[in-house]
Scaffold this active site. Structure first.
Site, PDB file in Angstrom:
ATOM      1  N   CYS A 325       0.832  -1.216   0.000  1.00 49.47           N
ATOM      2  CA  CYS A 325       0.000   0.000   0.000  1.00 49.47           C
ATOM      3  C   CYS A 325       0.860   1.256   0.000  1.00 49.47           C
ATOM      4  O   CYS A 325       0.544   2.240   0.668  1.00 49.47           O
ATOM      5  CB  CYS A 325      -0.941   0.000   1.209  1.00 49.47           C
ATOM      6  N   ASN A 326       1.955   1.216  -0.733  1.00 48.11           N
ATOM      7  CA  ASN A 326       2.829   2.387  -0.840  1.00 48.11           C
ATOM      8  C   ASN A 326       3.435   2.407  -2.239  1.00 48.11           C
ATOM      9  O   ASN A 326       4.617   2.084  -2.437  1.00 48.11           O
ATOM     10  CB  ASN A 326       3.931   2.339   0.223  1.00 48.11           C
TER      11      ASN A 326
END
Length: 778
Positions: A325-326
């Site tokens: 999630c980055n």
């Protein structure tokens, strides 16, 4: 108050607003911040965020965009170059701007300076040159899990946190710590239960509660979990001695693991891993206990993260994989352009899936992290796993145990070690003498250079309209065996000929076993499923199920979904399917045999053509392919020649060689072919068998199910490791097939002995490839 005490502040300076998690806290900030939109007489607001930020931070721009507020992404290097004070008159502008950055990158563990908070708020540091007043959102979710945060010194305006990241419980509770100086400026539009001091239902009148926390905590908060927080903080302090000692303990483990991992080399001097880091792991103030990496082969090519994950699970090691999630940090460290991300999406890759390589390039990586419960033995177990799966005995010049030792030395006060059962534990160190046999970076990388990227991956190489290049010459290819698996993850049913339907072989994976919660059970969780033997009697129209020590039981083939059955929804590999229960009789039979509550369910024929359809690359865009309870495709094909070649590699690693029949059954294929060349099937774009045509939709990347002996249910992790070693960069074996539209004027039957006519991919040659793509079937 216990929460504020943990962060070295008081209720005079901060208010705690409970949320369902860190993401909900960030959403609350975006919705309530006093933005000034574009198009007004005043200068408009900006939302700036560091590109090395969690998805939940970047997602705030969706809310700001709806409010006509511009968002500006800032790269880490850009903020470091932004030290320029604005003119005094511009600093006096009251327009509010918000800058968000992580205290610690959840991707790499890099710790960004907490001094930025005061520098930005005072005007000494400006994310972008714009008149106005800057507020700071410090994403502390990753940071506070292993490091102390003093809000008395570093007074950010907003600090979202997640409690389970601190002490593992509770999972559905987070909080937003709001600086009381900004709190009165926050705007509230929606008001839920408990947030209103008074309101009228008959007209637009609402008066909020005075308390900031009560005003923003809509509905009933998770009060039982909130009560548990005090116990969590107290136990954390009692077990560890505080966050500073957790910081030193976890960093010592990360530093040790990084040092050994970064020095592992193949016999040719090539590194075993590529570590993605902005630091050299020398200082816990700039590096957290996170190591992000990809495993490489001897030629410097990346092994897909899903393969590493599968291998790690065999050693009872849990790793995180993907982009975490980055996306911003993932792009920066893996050198992925914006166009690469779009191209990967076009190739079928989405966040959270197992497509780890596209055109030979990684779409993500592997991450390990250490917490206060982690031990030196955990770190050593992980390193042992990497060495055992990637290095042969000849590659490792010294025994692994001698690489490391624990030493007790005098430690400066600012580098205290972790406080375990008996006072201070020992600091993990690696002496120069013990590393003398591990080649240094300078010694090994000077002559070694990674090769040029390989050709396109198997799936990418299948063009939208493949050129029909037929296989020429050579011995004929025939169908040697046909298997169907009526019950997903149970034993195979071998046939010599079988009817084909729109979902594949008739009755293949039409049923599955679920636990008491309705979740699909596979051999990964219950290996004894392979001892459940279903067979189909087409004349009697029944499926007979047998197992050792149990009397046979039958289930009708006739679909009873339209009678008294209750249709329910189940999930197969994230796909939702409509199913119905097969009754108490078979449920009791399976429960008795497996020794755990379970039931047999069947896919409903009334809705299956609508519920699970797959648009298949290479087929007409208007053609929807219906699936049964399979994971990926209608058919899985393997080649006996490929099995024989693999058998040689496996036999060399095992004490007792496997029989060819046992290996075939481990790979759980529908169609087993006899071809002259091993792995030539991986160069096919489509095949014909009699009147049937099949599209090749990709290779099958194997999971731990092939480690299970299909006759006994016993596991042997050496099988998957041998496959990985034999195939190089991936654990691919076999290819997935989908039906081309069936022609009703011909017999739709698949028979043993039928000739297989393949169509080659464009511009390929028959060879033994070493890489491909995705997932195995149940």
């Amino acid at each position: 108050f216990r929460i504020l005490q943990h962060f070295h502040t008081t209720a005079e300076d901060y208010t705690v607003i409970f949320t369902s998690g860190c993401t909900a806290a960030l959403k609350l900030i975006a919705e309530s911040f006093p933005w000034i939109p574009e198009g007004t007489k005043q200068p408009s607001s900006r939302f700036c965020y560091l590109t090395d930020s969690h998805t939940s931070v970047v997602g705030m721009r969706g809310i700001t965009a709806s409010m006509n507020v511009l968002s500006v992404p800032i790269k880490p290097e850009e903020i470091l170059l932004a030290k320029s004070r604005l003119p005094a008159e511009e600093q006096n502008c009251a327009t509010p701007h918000l800058f968000s950055y992580p205290a610690q990158s959840n991707f790499s563990g890099t710790k960004y300076p907490l001094s930025w908070i005061q520098d930005i708020k005072s005007g000494r540091l400006s994310p972008i040159k714009l008149p106005g007043k800057w507020f700071v959102l410090l994403d502390a979710a990753s940071y506070v899990s292993s490091s102390p945060l003093d809000l008395g010194v570093h007074q950010a305006d907003f600090i979202p946190i997640s409690f389970y990241k601190i002490f593992g419980f509770p999972t559905g509770l987070g909080a937003l710590l709001v600086n009381n100086r900004i709190a009165p400026l926050l705007r509230k539009t929606y008001f839920g239960g408990g947030t209103a001091a008074a309101y009228l239902a008959g007209e637009d009148f609402y008066f909020p509660r005075k308390s900031i926390a009560e005003r923003f905590e809509d509905g009933t908060v998770s009060f039982l979990d909130i009560i548990a927080l005090k116990h969590g903080f107290d136990v954390l302090e009692k077990l560890t001695g505080g966050m500073e000692k957790i910081k030193q303990h976890t960093f010592a483990l990360a530093h040790y693991t990084y040092t050994v991992l970064s020095n592992l080399k193949y016999a040719n001097g090539a590194p075993v891993v590529r570590i993605y880091s902005d630091t050299d792991f020398s200082n816990p103030d700039v590096q957290g206990p996170i190591i992000n990496f990809n495993v490489l082969d001897e030629n410097g090519e990346v092994l897909g993260f899903s393969q590493v994950d599968s291998m790690a699970s065999l050693h009872n090691i849990h790793v995180r994989t993907g982009c975490f999630c980055n996306t911003g940090a993932c792009q920066m460290h893996l050198d992925l352009s914006n166009e690469d991300i779009r191209r990967n999406l076009q190739a079928g890759h989405v966040c959270g899936d197992n497509i780890d390589l596209v055109d030979g390039r990684p779409t993500g990586s592997v991450r390990i992290s250490f917490g206060y419960m982690s031990s030196f033995e955990d770190a050593q177990t992980f390193l042992n796993f990497i060495i055992a799966t990637r290095l042969s005995k000849s590659d490792v010049e010294i025994p692994f145990q001698s690489v490391t030792k624990l030493t007790t030395e005098s430690v400066p006060d600012d580098h205290l070690s972790f406080n375990s059962a008996d006072k201070l534990s020992r600091i993990l160190q690696i002496s120069d003498r013990e590393l003398r046999n591990i080649p240094s970076e300078a010694e090994t990388t000077g002559s070694w250079q990674p090769p040029e990227p390989e050709a396109e991956s198997i799936r990418a190489a299948v063009s939208e309209t493949p050129v029909p290049t037929c296989r020429k010459g050579g011995k004929p290819i025939t169908v040697a065996k046909i298997y169907l698996y009526p019950i997903k993850s149970c034993s195979a049913f071998e046939v010599t000929e079988w009817p084909v339907g729109n979902q594949g072989l008739m009755y293949d994976r039409n049923w599955m076993v679920v636990n008491q919660n309705g979740v699909c059970m596979t051999q990964k969780q219950e290996p004894r499923l392979c001892l459940v033997n279903p067979s189909i009697d087409l004349k009697q129209k029944v499926m007979v199920i047998q197992a050792e020590g149990m009397g046979p039981i039958s289930v009708p083939l006739e679909d009873s979904a339209g009678k008294e059955a209750v249709i329910s929804e189940s999930k197969v590999c994230s796909h939702r399917v409509k199913t119905y229960d097969c009754g108490e009789g078979i449920a009791g039979w399976l429960t008795t045999f497996l020794g755990r509550p379970c039931r047999l369910i069947r896919q409903s024929s009334e809705v299956k053509s609508k519920s699970r359809q797959k648009n298949t690359k290479g087929l007409s865009s208007a053609t929807n392919i219906s699936l049964s309870l399979v994971n990926e495709a209608q058919y899985l094909l393997i080649n006996i020649a490929s099995i024989l070649q693999l058998k040689e590699h496996i036999s060399a690693r095992l004490k007792e060689p496997l029989e060819i029949e046992e290996l075939i059954r481990r790979f759980r294929a529908n169609i087993v072919i006899s071809a002259p060349e091993s792995f030539e099937e991986e160069e096919w774009a489509e095949i014909s068998i009699g009147a049937l045509r099949f599209q090749v939709v990709g290779p099958c990347s194997r999971c731990q199910i092939i480690c299970i002996d299909q006759q006994s249910g016993e596991r042997n992790k050496e099988i998957l490791q041998s496959l990985s070693a034999a195939r190089g960069r991936k654990t691919n074996f076999g290819i997935y097939l989908m039906n081309q539209p069936l022609c009703s004027s011909f017999s739709n039957t698949l028979s043993v002995g039928s000739q297989v006519l393949p169509v080659l991919k464009e511009n390929t040659e028959i060879q033994s490839p070493t890489s491909s793509e995705e997932k195995c079937s149940g």
